[in-house]
Motif scaffolding. Structure first.
Motif, PDB file in Angstrom:
ATOM      1  N   VAL A  94       0.705  -1.290  -0.171  1.00  0.00           N
ATOM      2  CA  VAL A  94       0.013  -0.121   0.308  1.00  0.00           C
ATOM      3  C   VAL A  94       1.144   0.983  -0.305  1.00  0.00           C
ATOM      4  O   VAL A  94       0.670   1.747  -0.771  1.00  0.00           O
ATOM      5  CB  VAL A  94      -1.315  -0.037   1.317  1.00  0.00           C
ATOM      6  N   ALA A  95       2.109   1.350   0.874  1.00  0.00           N
ATOM      7  CA  ALA A  95       2.775   2.580   0.782  1.00  0.00           C
ATOM      8  C   ALA A  95       3.203   2.431  -0.567  1.00  0.00           C
ATOM      9  O   ALA A  95       3.811   3.929  -1.136  1.00  0.00           O
ATOM     10  CB  ALA A  95       4.165   2.084   1.905  1.00  0.00           C
ATOM     11  N   GLY A  96       3.736   1.181  -0.957  1.00  0.00           N
ATOM     12  CA  GLY A  96       4.479   1.312  -1.952  1.00  0.00           C
ATOM     13  C   GLY A  96       3.814   2.108  -3.561  1.00  0.00           C
ATOM     14  O   GLY A  96       3.497   3.035  -4.318  1.00  0.00           O
ATOM     15  N   ILE A  97       2.418   2.121  -3.299  1.00  0.00           N
ATOM     16  CA  ILE A  97       1.556   2.125  -4.813  1.00  0.00           C
ATOM     17  C   ILE A  97       1.060   3.483  -4.121  1.00  0.00           C
ATOM     18  O   ILE A  97       1.324   4.360  -5.360  1.00  0.00           O
ATOM     19  CB  ILE A  97       0.061   1.452  -3.991  1.00  0.00           C
ATOM     20  N   ALA A  98       1.065   4.292  -2.877  1.00  0.00           N
ATOM     21  CA  ALA A  98       1.032   6.046  -2.831  1.00  0.00           C
ATOM     22  C   ALA A  98       1.892   6.598  -2.793  1.00  0.00           C
ATOM     23  O   ALA A  98       1.755   7.236  -3.730  1.00  0.00           O
ATOM     24  CB  ALA A  98       0.519   5.835  -1.000  1.00  0.00           C
ATOM     25  N   LEU A  99       2.642   6.020  -3.125  1.00  0.00           N
ATOM     26  CA  LEU A  99       3.903   6.994  -3.462  1.00  0.00           C
ATOM     27  C   LEU A  99       4.194   6.681  -4.691  1.00  0.00           C
ATOM     28  O   LEU A  99       4.458   7.840  -5.196  1.00  0.00           O
ATOM     29  CB  LEU A  99       5.754   6.700  -2.153  1.00  0.00           C
ATOM     30  N   ALA A 100       4.239   6.024  -5.267  1.00  0.00           N
ATOM     31  CA  ALA A 100       4.346   5.652  -6.505  1.00  0.00           C
ATOM     32  C   ALA A 100       3.126   6.665  -7.120  1.00  0.00           C
ATOM     33  O   ALA A 100       3.312   7.389  -9.022  1.00  0.00           O
ATOM     34  CB  ALA A 100       3.895   4.359  -7.577  1.00  0.00           C
ATOM     35  N   THR A 101       1.887   6.868  -7.240  1.00  0.00           N
ATOM     36  CA  THR A 101       0.922   7.225  -7.743  1.00  0.00           C
ATOM     37  C   THR A 101       1.385   8.736  -7.278  1.00  0.00           C
ATOM     38  O   THR A 101       1.097   9.751  -8.402  1.00  0.00           O
ATOM     39  CB  THR A 101      -0.252   7.306  -6.658  1.00  0.00           C
ATOM     40  N   LEU A 102       1.479   9.423  -6.206  1.00  0.00           N
ATOM     41  CA  LEU A 102       1.851  10.745  -5.894  1.00  0.00           C
ATOM     42  C   LEU A 102       3.061  11.066  -7.342  1.00  0.00           C
ATOM     43  O   LEU A 102       3.226  12.234  -7.051  1.00  0.00           O
ATOM     44  CB  LEU A 102       2.793  10.775  -4.591  1.00  0.00           C
TER      45      LEU A 102
END
Lengths: 451, 203, 149, 95
Positions: free
Chosen positions: D38-46
């Protein structure tokens, strides 16, 4: 007064102030009934008092808007009103309808298909529509033939919207759910939709005149405010569709969009204060400036903050149909629309009477009386609402038992109501009775408390 | 009315945004395209942001139910649609560059390509909806699906509006209109980029 | 010139954006309209229910009572009065209670809010009661939170 | 057309598509490495939103607006990611 036909406004505002006096009087009587329930209960039951109070409010605010339109459109369009005669005919029809409604309500004559705020018998509704059509024709012709500005553009859109959405008052189906859905087409899309456009344009006119800031800057603000008002306010209607038999998705649509309805009101505060700060022009009409700034601030609190307090569906589930709604309603109407009308009247009456601003101190005193009266009323009703919510909706106490716990709040509300009525009468005196000699000299007016 | 506002004439300056920059719009004047478009963009981002935060809050009450519902979504279709929209965004950005270089025909062709990809997005989205509905997942069936339909449906309507705006821009092709229309189209991209992982991927 | 264009474009974006939100609102309204007549309640709106609603309107009951939380807040909510008075267990009894209540007004109790006597005949009272019975069948998404009496 | 702009926009597009593939890949780990995914997805999305804002929407020219928009989106992503990833963890720890 630069255009002869602007004097039409004065007649509308005389009517408006008369109905204003009636409105606060019936409000006061209603406040007394909350404290002394047997007061007038045979002669004038509470439902009549309430419809007189609310209908008078709507009628005088509309009269005020009409007057404001007749006052500012000639200056903006740089030409006389298309037809003065039509304007007076419109006023006559509107006043006749209004007076008949009041007399009818006193004797219990209401619409057979009445709804809250829309109790007018059908023939009066038709009268209102005819008057509105005359009005729209008259001002649209004036605007079309004159100079077009952002202010007249937004004002005209707002006024057309008022007339169009009023047509839904004629549709009252047998299905209560539908009835309620379309009732809000009138009520919500008025006060949280097109009326805000009227408000933005009148405030913009006042700011331009009183601060001397360039039209260019003012008009950009008008578009920003109007855009945020409609982008949020239209789907914000959803916050009335939570518990009336409509689908559950409105809970989220209403919560999200109506939370953002505070944005245009905040923008109006920033706008007014920025203009005054930028303008740095020392306008002699301090009272009108005070009303304008007060309008933006109190509208922000009443419509914005107090609206937000109970607009999220999780909160509204508990507060819906309690005194919290009444609290919000009072400060929102006062801040946004009462103050607006009193601001333009304070600004324009000296021009209409062709004299320097007069009775400034009395007028400003009336601002502080009215504002503190209504604000205190709102605070007491908010407390009453919170207690009521807890007793009824959390503890499950019955309605009347819960009400019996609220007497103290209603007593304080009555006190606030008395102050409000005194403030209203003082305002009417201050604008309608210019003195040859100031009651309090303008020198001391300069040191009066300023916003 | 449209004719007087959407002029076909190109402003002289290299970027139309310079026109608005120092004319009383404040910070809005420094952004490319029309300032009121940015008011719309900010309003939309606030709406979608609030909806996603509401979604996250509602999800806390029933994480397992939400995960089960999320797993019925087609993540591949969602990822493909993301790529489609991003490619469409590229073409819209290139269209603005072409118009800036005064290559008006190229600008229109690029806009048309962007719009066609927008239609592809709607087609994929529509097939996803059809599959979900056929599986019995409608707006009332679970809180997740209420958010799913509200958020993606509202977004899809923005794609439709974006297509209309791109058509208007292709017709009245001033540079300011290009910048304004592209700004809206990119906002639609941007919203999808945030919505897609929140609804489809984060589990 | 360009300044003027920017401003008229601003106006058009304002119109267009507002029209967009309004179109969505109308579409959702249409769906809600359909929902209201098919799903909110399946109880039929008989002639008697409709006549009852018109009495509710003509006598301006909403200027004291709330119905589904809307109206004046001077007197109790009536959307669920039928259920509060036991209509789910004893429909006939609750129906009769509503009629008797209307007939017994005003209570003339000192210090208690007074409800006028609207002098409705027996048929009108039946209609009004039927309207309140119908109203109690509306799906209000679980509102009000507590069934007080 | 300005060649630099062409090159810059194409590079931006490649970055965006690569990040899209990356978030899709990360989501495959979601059931097992939930918090990390989840953290990785959020960061990549940002990162993706920053690319769109800066290059597609042209906010490179207005750094104040760019960081404003990115921070606002970051707040939303953090709230969603925390609600999805971290809160259940906390709930487990205390139950």
């Amino acid at each position: 007064m630069r255009y002869e036909s602007q004097k039409i406004a004065a007649w509308y505002w005389y009517g408006a102030l008369l109905v204003f006096a009636l409105q606060v009087t019936f409000g006061l009587i209603g406040g007394i009934v909350y404290v002394l329930p047997n007061f007038l209960s045979e002669l004038l039951p509470f439902h009549s008092i309430r419809m007189l109070h609310t209908n008078a409010l709507i009628v005088w605010l509309l009269l005020g808007f009409f007057g404001a339109a007749y006052y500012l459109i000639p200056e903006e369009s740089e030409r006389e009103i298309y037809s003065e005669k039509l304007a007076y005919i419109q006023l006559a029809i509107f006043m006749l309808g209004g007076v008949s409604a009041v007399v009818g309500y006193l004797f219990g004559v209401t619409a057979s298909h009445g709804r809250s705020y829309l109790e007018q018998p059908l023939w009066i509704k038709f009268g209102i529509i005819v008057a509105a059509l005359i009005f729209l024709f008259n001002i649209s012709m004036t605007v079309l033939q004159g100079r077009k500005t952002a202010i007249t553009n937004i004002l005209l859109l707002g006024l057309w919207g008022i007339a169009i959405f009023f047509l839904f008052s004629l549709y009252n189906p047998a299905n209560l759910v539908l009835d309620k859905m379309y009732w809000w087409y009138v009520v919500h899309l008025w006060v949280e939709g097109v009326w805000e456009l009227v408000m933005a344009s009148i405030l913009a006119f006042l700011m331009m005149k009183m601060t001397g800031v360039d039209r260019e800057v003012v008009e950009k603000w008008v578009y920003v405010i109007a855009a945020t008002a409609l982008f949020t306010g239209v789907l914000g209607t959803g916050h009335h569709y939570y518990w009336i038999g409509t689908p559950s998705y409105w809970q989220w649509i209403g919560s999200i969009f109506s939370s953002l309805e505070v944005v245009p009101f905040f923008a109006m505060v920033v706008f007014c204060f920025t203009m005054v700060w930028k303008g740095r022009r020392d306008h002699p009409n301090k009272a009108a400036l005070l009303w304008s700034l007060g309008c933006s601030v109190l509208a922000f609190f009443g419509a914005g903050v107090w609206g937000f307090l109970h607009t999220l569906h999780g909160v509204n589930y508990y507060t819906h149909g309690t005194q919290v709604t009444a609290a919000h309603g009072h400060l929102a109407f006062f801040g946004a629309y009462v103050c607006l009308n009193l601001a333009i009247m304070s600004y324009a009456f000296p021009h209409l009477k062709n004299r320097a601003p007069y009775n400034q101190v009395l007028n400003m005193a009336s601002f502080w009386l009215l504002s503190s009266g209504v604000t205190f009323m709102t605070v007491t009703l908010t407390f009453a609402g919170v207690v009521q919510t807890h007793l009824e909706r959390v503890n499950g106490m019955s309605y009347m038992d819960a009400q019996s716990q609220l007497g103290f709040f209603y007593l304080m509300r009555l006190g606030a109501g008395i102050v409000t009525v005194v403030g209203a009468l003082l305002f009417i005196y201050a604008v309608l009775v210019p003195r040859t000699k100031e009651a309090i000299s303008p020198a001391s007016a300069a040191t009066a408390p300023a916003e | 009315m449209i004719h007087e506002s959407f002029s076909r004439q190109a402003p002289d300056s290299a970027s139309a945004s310079a026109v608005a920059s120092d004319s009383g719009w404040g910070p809005l004047g420094t952004l490319p395209g029309n300032p009121i478009m940015w008011i719309l963009i900010v309003s939309e981002l606030a709406v979608f942001g609030a909806a996603l935060v509401g979604y996250a809050g509602a999800r806390l009450r029933d994480p397992t139910g939400f995960v089960a519902a999320q797993d019925s979504l087609d993540r591949i279709a969602g990822a493909v649609n993301t790529a489609v929209l991003l490619t469409s965004g590229l073409f819209a950005a290139l269209a603005v560059e072409a118009r800036r270089a005064d290559r008006r025909a190229a600008g229109r062709w690029l806009l048309l390509t962007a719009a066609l990809l927008g239609c592809v997005f709607l087609g994929v989205k529509g097939s996803e909806y059809a599959r979900e509905l056929a599986a019995g997942h409608d707006i009332d069936s679970h809180p997740f699906f209420m958010f799913y339909y509200l958020i993606t449906g509202f977004h899809a309507l923005h794609v439709v509006l974006g297509l209309i705006i791109l058509a208007i821009v292709a017709w009245f092709d001033s540079l300011e209109n290009y910048e304004t229309g592209a700004a809206f189209w990119h906002m639609v991209d941007l919203v999808w980029i945030v919505v897609f992982p929140c609804l489809y991927l984060m589990r | 010139m360009s300044e003027l264009l920017t401003k008229s474009a601003a106006r058009n974006i304002f119109y267009g954006g507002s029209a967009f939100f309004f179109a969505i609102f109308l579409a959702l309204s249409a769906h809600s309209h359909y929902y209201a007549v098919t799903k909110s309640t399946t109880a039929p709106i008989t002639d008697s229910v409709e006549r009852g609603k018109r009495i509710w309107e003509a006598k301006a009951c909403f200027d004291c009572h709330t119905i589904l939380g809307e109206g004046a807040r001077f007197a109790p909510e009536v959307g669920d009065v039928f259920v509060r008075w036991g209509g789910d267990k004893d429909p006939k009894g609750a129906h009769q209670m509503i009629k008797d209540w209307m007939k017994s007004q005003p209570s003339n109790t000192p210090g208690r809010r007074q409800m006028p006597n609207f002098k409705l005949n027996d048929k009108e009272l039946d209609d009004l009661a039927n309207f309140l019975v119908w109203t109690s069948t509306i799906n209000t998404q679980g509102w009000p939170p507590k069934k007080a009496n | 057309m300005d060649r630099n702009a062409l090159r810059r926009l194409t590079a931006c597009w490649i970055g965006l598509v690569a990040l899209t593939a990356a978030v899709g890949f990360l989501s495959d780990f979601a059931p097992r490495l939930q918090q990390l995914a989840v953290a990785g997805i959020a960061l990549a999305t940002l990162l993706k939103t920053r690319l769109v804002l800066a290059h597609y929407l042209g906010l490179r020219a207005a750094p104040g607006a760019l960081s404003g928009f990115v921070s606002a989106i970051a707040v939303i992503l953090v709230l969603v990611a925390v609600a999805i990833g971290v809160t259940p963890l906390l709930a487990n720890a205390f139950s």
